[in-house]
Every structure is written in structure tokens, then in C-alpha cells.
Design a protein around this motif. Sequence first.
Motif, PDB file in Angstrom:
ATOM      1  N   GLU A  52       0.816  -1.201   0.000  1.00  0.00           N
ATOM      2  CA  GLU A  52       0.000   0.000   0.000  1.00  0.00           C
ATOM      3  C   GLU A  52       0.855   1.258   0.000  1.00  0.00           C
ATOM      4  OE1 GLU A  52      -3.028   2.010   3.175  1.00  0.00           O
ATOM      5  OE2 GLU A  52      -3.337  -0.111   2.712  1.00  0.00           O
ATOM      6  N   SER A  53       2.021   1.193   0.633  1.00  0.00           N
ATOM      7  CA  SER A  53       2.903   2.359   0.668  1.00  0.00           C
ATOM      8  C   SER A  53       3.466   2.691  -0.705  1.00  0.00           C
ATOM      9  CB  SER A  53       4.058   2.107   1.646  1.00  0.00           C
ATOM     10  OG  SER A  53       4.809   0.958   1.263  1.00  0.00           O
ATOM     11  N   VAL A  54       3.459   1.744  -1.617  1.00  0.00           N
ATOM     12  CA  VAL A  54       3.958   1.961  -2.978  1.00  0.00           C
ATOM     13  C   VAL A  54       2.819   2.372  -3.901  1.00  0.00           C
ATOM     14  CG1 VAL A  54       5.113   0.904  -4.962  1.00  0.00           C
ATOM     15  CG2 VAL A  54       5.855   0.350  -2.641  1.00  0.00           C
ATOM     16  N   CYS A  55       1.761   1.573  -3.927  1.00  0.00           N
ATOM     17  CA  CYS A  55       0.591   1.873  -4.755  1.00  0.00           C
ATOM     18  C   CYS A  55      -0.650   1.321  -4.067  1.00  0.00           C
ATOM     19  CB  CYS A  55       0.739   1.291  -6.153  1.00  0.00           C
ATOM     20  SG  CYS A  55      -0.691   1.631  -7.225  1.00  0.00           S
ATOM     21  N   PRO A  56      -1.431   2.159  -3.418  1.00  0.00           N
ATOM     22  CA  PRO A  56      -2.627   1.680  -2.708  1.00  0.00           C
ATOM     23  C   PRO A  56      -3.606   0.947  -3.619  1.00  0.00           C
ATOM     24  CG  PRO A  56      -2.104   3.938  -2.071  1.00  0.00           C
ATOM     25  CD  PRO A  56      -1.230   3.611  -3.242  1.00  0.00           C
ATOM     26  N   SER A  57      -3.751   1.396  -4.842  1.00  0.00           N
ATOM     27  CA  SER A  57      -4.737   0.800  -5.745  1.00  0.00           C
ATOM     28  C   SER A  57      -4.354  -0.618  -6.139  1.00  0.00           C
ATOM     29  CB  SER A  57      -4.889   1.673  -6.996  1.00  0.00           C
ATOM     30  OG  SER A  57      -5.275   2.989  -6.650  1.00  0.00           O
ATOM     31  N   CYS A  58      -3.120  -0.814  -6.570  1.00  0.00           N
ATOM     32  CA  CYS A  58      -2.673  -2.148  -6.969  1.00  0.00           C
ATOM     33  C   CYS A  58      -2.615  -3.081  -5.764  1.00  0.00           C
ATOM     34  CB  CYS A  58      -1.308  -2.063  -7.648  1.00  0.00           C
ATOM     35  SG  CYS A  58      -1.359  -1.320  -9.303  1.00  0.00           S
ATOM     36  N   ALA A  59      -2.230  -2.559  -4.607  1.00  0.00           N
ATOM     37  CA  ALA A  59      -2.195  -3.381  -3.397  1.00  0.00           C
ATOM     38  C   ALA A  59      -3.599  -3.849  -3.030  1.00  0.00           C
ATOM     39  CB  ALA A  59      -1.569  -2.591  -2.251  1.00  0.00           C
ATOM     40  N   HIS A  60      -4.577  -2.975  -3.181  1.00  0.00           N
ATOM     41  CA  HIS A  60      -5.966  -3.341  -2.901  1.00  0.00           C
ATOM     42  C   HIS A  60      -6.425  -4.457  -3.842  1.00  0.00           C
ATOM     43  CE1 HIS A  60     -10.299  -2.955  -2.231  1.00  0.00           C
ATOM     44  NE2 HIS A  60     -10.424  -2.897  -3.544  1.00  0.00           N
ATOM     45  N   LYS A  61      -6.119  -4.331  -5.122  1.00  0.00           N
ATOM     46  CA  LYS A  61      -6.518  -5.361  -6.091  1.00  0.00           C
ATOM     47  C   LYS A  61      -5.867  -6.703  -5.764  1.00  0.00           C
ATOM     48  CE  LYS A  61      -7.128  -2.063  -9.890  1.00  0.00           C
ATOM     49  NZ  LYS A  61      -6.656  -1.645 -11.233  1.00  0.00           N
ATOM     50  N   ALA A  62      -4.592  -6.667  -5.383  1.00  0.00           N
ATOM     51  CA  ALA A  62      -3.900  -7.903  -5.038  1.00  0.00           C
ATOM     52  C   ALA A  62      -4.535  -8.561  -3.825  1.00  0.00           C
ATOM     53  CB  ALA A  62      -2.424  -7.618  -4.783  1.00  0.00           C
ATOM     54  N   ARG A  63      -4.913  -7.760  -2.831  1.00  0.00           N
ATOM     55  CA  ARG A  63      -5.541  -8.307  -1.624  1.00  0.00           C
ATOM     56  C   ARG A  63      -6.911  -8.912  -1.936  1.00  0.00           C
ATOM     57  NH1 ARG A  63      -8.946  -5.828   2.555  1.00  0.00           N
ATOM     58  NH2 ARG A  63      -8.892  -7.201   4.370  1.00  0.00           N
ATOM     59  N   VAL A  64      -7.701  -8.221  -2.741  1.00  0.00           N
ATOM     60  CA  VAL A  64      -9.021  -8.732  -3.096  1.00  0.00           C
ATOM     61  C   VAL A  64      -8.899 -10.048  -3.861  1.00  0.00           C
ATOM     62  CG1 VAL A  64     -11.063  -8.275  -4.507  1.00  0.00           C
ATOM     63  CG2 VAL A  64     -10.144  -6.483  -3.045  1.00  0.00           C
ATOM     64  N   LEU A  65      -7.898 -10.141  -4.730  1.00  0.00           N
ATOM     65  CA  LEU A  65      -7.680 -11.377  -5.481  1.00  0.00           C
ATOM     66  C   LEU A  65      -7.314 -12.516  -4.541  1.00  0.00           C
ATOM     67  CD1 LEU A  65      -7.537 -12.690  -8.260  1.00  0.00           C
ATOM     68  CD2 LEU A  65      -5.133 -12.003  -8.395  1.00  0.00           C
ATOM     69  N   ARG A  66      -6.488 -12.232  -3.547  1.00  0.00           N
ATOM     70  CA  ARG A  66      -6.144 -13.259  -2.572  1.00  0.00           C
ATOM     71  C   ARG A  66      -7.356 -13.665  -1.733  1.00  0.00           C
ATOM     72  NH1 ARG A  66      -1.733 -16.257  -3.713  1.00  0.00           N
ATOM     73  NH2 ARG A  66       0.162 -14.991  -3.962  1.00  0.00           N
ATOM     74  N   MET A  67      -8.234 -12.704  -1.433  1.00  0.00           N
ATOM     75  CA  MET A  67      -9.453 -13.022  -0.697  1.00  0.00           C
ATOM     76  C   MET A  67     -10.319 -13.992  -1.491  1.00  0.00           C
ATOM     77  SD  MET A  67     -10.340  -9.213   0.788  1.00  0.00           S
ATOM     78  CE  MET A  67     -11.932  -9.693   1.452  1.00  0.00           C
ATOM     79  N   GLN A  68     -10.405 -13.765  -2.799  1.00  0.00           N
ATOM     80  CA  GLN A  68     -11.172 -14.665  -3.648  1.00  0.00           C
ATOM     81  C   GLN A  68     -10.539 -16.053  -3.669  1.00  0.00           C
ATOM     82  OE1 GLN A  68     -11.706 -13.380  -7.715  1.00  0.00           O
ATOM     83  NE2 GLN A  68     -12.097 -15.472  -8.412  1.00  0.00           N
ATOM     84  N   GLN A  69      -9.224 -16.111  -3.796  1.00  0.00           N
ATOM     85  CA  GLN A  69      -8.525 -17.392  -3.816  1.00  0.00           C
ATOM     86  C   GLN A  69      -8.762 -18.160  -2.519  1.00  0.00           C
ATOM     87  OE1 GLN A  69      -4.235 -17.162  -3.756  1.00  0.00           O
ATOM     88  NE2 GLN A  69      -4.016 -19.041  -4.955  1.00  0.00           N
ATOM     89  N   CYS A  70      -8.706 -17.453  -1.401  1.00  0.00           N
ATOM     90  CA  CYS A  70      -8.926 -18.091  -0.107  1.00  0.00           C
ATOM     91  C   CYS A  70     -10.349 -18.626  -0.002  1.00  0.00           C
ATOM     92  CB  CYS A  70      -8.646 -17.098   1.020  1.00  0.00           C
ATOM     93  SG  CYS A  70      -8.886 -17.771   2.679  1.00  0.00           S
ATOM     94  N   ALA A  71     -11.330 -17.820  -0.399  1.00  0.00           N
ATOM     95  CA  ALA A  71     -12.734 -18.212  -0.262  1.00  0.00           C
ATOM     96  C   ALA A  71     -13.072 -19.411  -1.138  1.00  0.00           C
ATOM     97  CB  ALA A  71     -13.632 -17.025  -0.619  1.00  0.00           C
ATOM     98  N   GLU A  72     -12.531 -19.473  -2.347  1.00  0.00           N
ATOM     99  CA  GLU A  72     -12.893 -20.540  -3.275  1.00  0.00           C
ATOM    100  C   GLU A  72     -12.385 -21.905  -2.833  1.00  0.00           C
ATOM    101  OE1 GLU A  72     -12.471 -20.094  -7.422  1.00  0.00           O
ATOM    102  OE2 GLU A  72     -13.173 -18.018  -7.462  1.00  0.00           O
ATOM    103  N   GLY A  73     -11.274 -21.933  -2.111  1.00  0.00           N
ATOM    104  CA  GLY A  73     -10.720 -23.232  -1.750  1.00  0.00           C
ATOM    105  C   GLY A  73     -11.029 -23.703  -0.337  1.00  0.00           C
ATOM    106  N   TRP A  74     -11.575 -22.805   0.484  1.00  0.00           N
ATOM    107  CA  TRP A  74     -11.675 -23.113   1.915  1.00  0.00           C
ATOM    108  C   TRP A  74     -12.678 -24.229   2.220  1.00  0.00           C
ATOM    109  CZ3 TRP A  74     -12.275 -18.834   6.225  1.00  0.00           C
ATOM    110  CH2 TRP A  74     -11.832 -19.367   7.439  1.00  0.00           C
TER     111      TRP A  74
END
Length: 520
Positions: A52-74
Amino acid sequence: MSMRLLVDLTTDMVRELAVAEKVCVRPLLRRVLDRETGIEETVPIPCGSTLESVCPSCAHKARVLRMQQCAEGWHLGTEPEDHESEDDQEIGDHGQADEDDHGEEDRDGDSDRRVRSTRRRSDAADLPRVAAEDRTIGRTFTSLDGHEYRPSMFLTLTLPSYGAICAGAPVDPESYDYRRAAMDALLFPRLVDRFWQNLRRCAGYKVQYFAAVEPQHRLAPHLHAAIRGAIPRQLLRQVIRATYVQVWWPRFDRPVFVQRVPMWDGTGYADPDTGEVLPTWEEAVDGLANDPDARPAHVMRFGTQADIRGIIAPSEEADRAIRYLTKYLTKAIAEPLTTDPDEDDPVDERRDAHIDRLHAELRWLPCSEHCANWLRYGIQPKNPTPGMQAGHCPSKAHDREHLGVGGRRVLVSRHWSGKTLAEHKADRATVVREALHAAGIVPPEVERLAADVTAQDGLPRFVWTDTRPSNAGEYRKIIFAAIEERRAWREQYDAAKIIVAPVGDHSAIDHHSESDGPAP
């Protein structure tokens, strides 16, 4: 807002607007020439940073993508495809299976291969061994009313104490065990790997996990993990207590070269004064095998604090756990986790001093068998190369920003969802495009500037070259155009959801895509 109003906006204002609209604030700029039309345009490509300290927007997208990955496999109800991914990780962050097994090291008499006994430490608890089932999904349970449940687990693992902590810094820095804290941080991935190995042997099935490595307030790394399937809490606690890692490395508590620097003689490193070649890594480790009094260079275990929770999905508790699991993925390890808005100076001097002391240890301690810091202790690293210098190992684990956590922050088992991270990202784009098509809206053309599109002569139609904004005005213009484009896409997507979804139900479209907008 029209482009005409851009002249009234400062660069900081445009950047803040980009962050609010989830547009990359530091894109890589490429100039693209269309060979058929002769038209040339500048295309911003998101930087893709996860911080987030580098690019808040790209960091947010990366986190949301990881949230999706976590939810789909849990809470999968069927076995995922046997699909391995470069994004997945089952072994240590050093890129190899653990070499530090449970026993002492010896030579096999029939070969040059170094082997170890499987004898466990006498102070480690025994682990049960059960027959393993060929499955990765958890069992289901049926309630009295006939409802079927498939519970899973949420687990938090921590490291032991190195001294009393208050407000994120040691109460007594002089007695705080910085060396042990630094070594535990460097070797934390190995301990985590060993835990999953032990748990699979004891649980009786191929336990799958989605885990994140984060810093505690004291800056020691700890692990949050979503585990598929229900495992008895007593068994989990037993595995945590019984898991340990010991590394059979040469001793590194007495520096040999402090002011002097070993020199490269063409084949290896030697003493700069005497010219004597330093012991190779193999020779140093062989010395341990021949020493009956040899002891592991470092032994590490988990701390006594462990949080174990059962999770049933779909539920608000499961969604809340996923958000918590990915909460700090956009932060660097050394970034302050909390700040006091009432303080005039948000910088805590005691905490900064704590970071400096820990970093001072990490700079000189070896992070692996290949670390250049072995030269400081009079030993050549494994597979040495010219130009190596103690205190300048390229591993980011030694950096102040990472404080020992040099590997991946997200650890995903190979059979978690049956998809790579790139495939999860493609799924999100597919959901958006299908919604637009279903609503009769033409989605943005994906192939409009693709590198594999050819002209009539068979050569690439679009020629890409690097470029940079010539001034702040051009930067504002590029970012503002990206903001306007993203707004248009979002309006189209929101309209499509209303058209496609049943009346009063806008959740029919994948909700994981909504938070990130409709960009393809």
C-alpha cells in the motif's frame, strides 16, 4: 468531471482521486504505435505492487484477489483438479525441501550422499501416525434436523517470547534475545513447512491450507491459516507442541573476518593476509558429522500461544476470517501496525530503536546455506560465486523493511482451489464480461492492443516502446484518463448487474468482483 477541469487539479489531487477510484498511481508507461493506422498513444500499465505504501490501488486489487482465492478453496465439497501452480507453495521459501531433519548427520558408506537419522529429539513430544486417506476435502456432519455441515478451521501460530514487550518494544532491550528472535524470523518458513508435514501425518488426509505470514506488534512473524476440513483441537495442539526445526550448520557465533574481507582467488574465497583457502561448506558440515559433541546451530519451536477456531461457511464469520487473514498483506513487515492520532509525533523512538537492533542482527546472520554472511565466520557459502561480501547478501530477508521475512507472504497448498492465481484473476474478468454480454452491453475490447495481433504483412500490428511522462502535466493527464475510463467501465458493470440479477438480488453476480470494479 471533464478533462477541461484537469488544469485546476494538482498532482496530489489527481493521485488522491486515483486512489479513491482504485486506479494505479505509478503505472508503467508504454507508447504503442499502430502500424496500420499510424496512430500512436500512451498506455498506462498497472505497476502491480502489493504494498500500500507503494501503490494503494494495486495493493488493494492484489488483496481482493487473494481473498477470492482463499474463499474458493476453503470449503470445497468436491476434490479440486490435480493442478500445481508456480503461485502455490508447499516447501520453504529457500526453494528447496528442508535439509534439517530430526537427527544427527552422517555419511552413507556406499555413497557421498549425506544422510540423517530420523531420531526425534528427546525433549520433543511424539506424534501419532495414522493411515492416510487420499482426499483433500473435509468430512461432512449431519445435524439432528438433517442439515449437512462441512466445517473447517482457522489457525494462528506464533513464535515464543524473547523478552517482555510494552507498546511494541522491549521493556529491557539489553536482556531481549535479539539474536534468537532474528534467527527464528529467518528460519520461520522451515518451521511452518515442518508443521504442515507433521499435521498431514497425524490428521490422516492431505490437509490443504491458505496461510499468510504477518508481523505481530513486537515484529516477530506469525501465521494465520485457513485449513480445509475439521481437525480435533487436541490433535492440533499436540502437533504444534511437537513441531520443531533444528539446523545442522557450522557455528556462527564468533566472527572471523570483521575488518578484513576474504578475497576471491578464482575458485573460492581465501584469507586476504595468509592466502589460505577458507573451508568449503561441505568441509564445514562434514566436520559436524565427525564431531560426537556436535549440536545443532539453532533449534526453534512455536510459542505457547495458538488460536484455533472452527469455521462453517457460508457465514459472516467465514467472511470476517478471510478479511482478517489478508488484513496486513499490503503492509511491509516493519511498517507500524498502529498509530496514535493524538500523538504530535507518530514516530515511536523506542519502536524504531527496536527495529534497528533487530535489523543489526539480521544483517550479519546467515539466512541460508548460500548466504554471503558465512564469509564473516570464515566459511565459504554453498556454491560460492565471485563478488560475495558479508553484510550484503541479496536476500531481502536481511533488509530493514522485511526484518527476516524474505519469502512469500502468502502460502497456498497445491490442491487448495485447483487454480493458479492467474486463473483466479481471469475468472474475475470472465464474470464481468459475461454480465456485460448478458445485459447486452459490449465489453471493452481485450485484443485492441495485444502484442500477438498481426498486420497484413504478418508482423505484429502494434509496436510497444518504453516511455516516461515528460512533466507533471502529462502525468496528470494520463492518470486522469485512466480514472475516466475506469468510471465508465464501472457504470457499465453496475448497470449490467441490475439488468441480469433477479429483482432485489444483486448478489447473483460474483460479489468478489464487485469490490474491484469491472476492469477486464
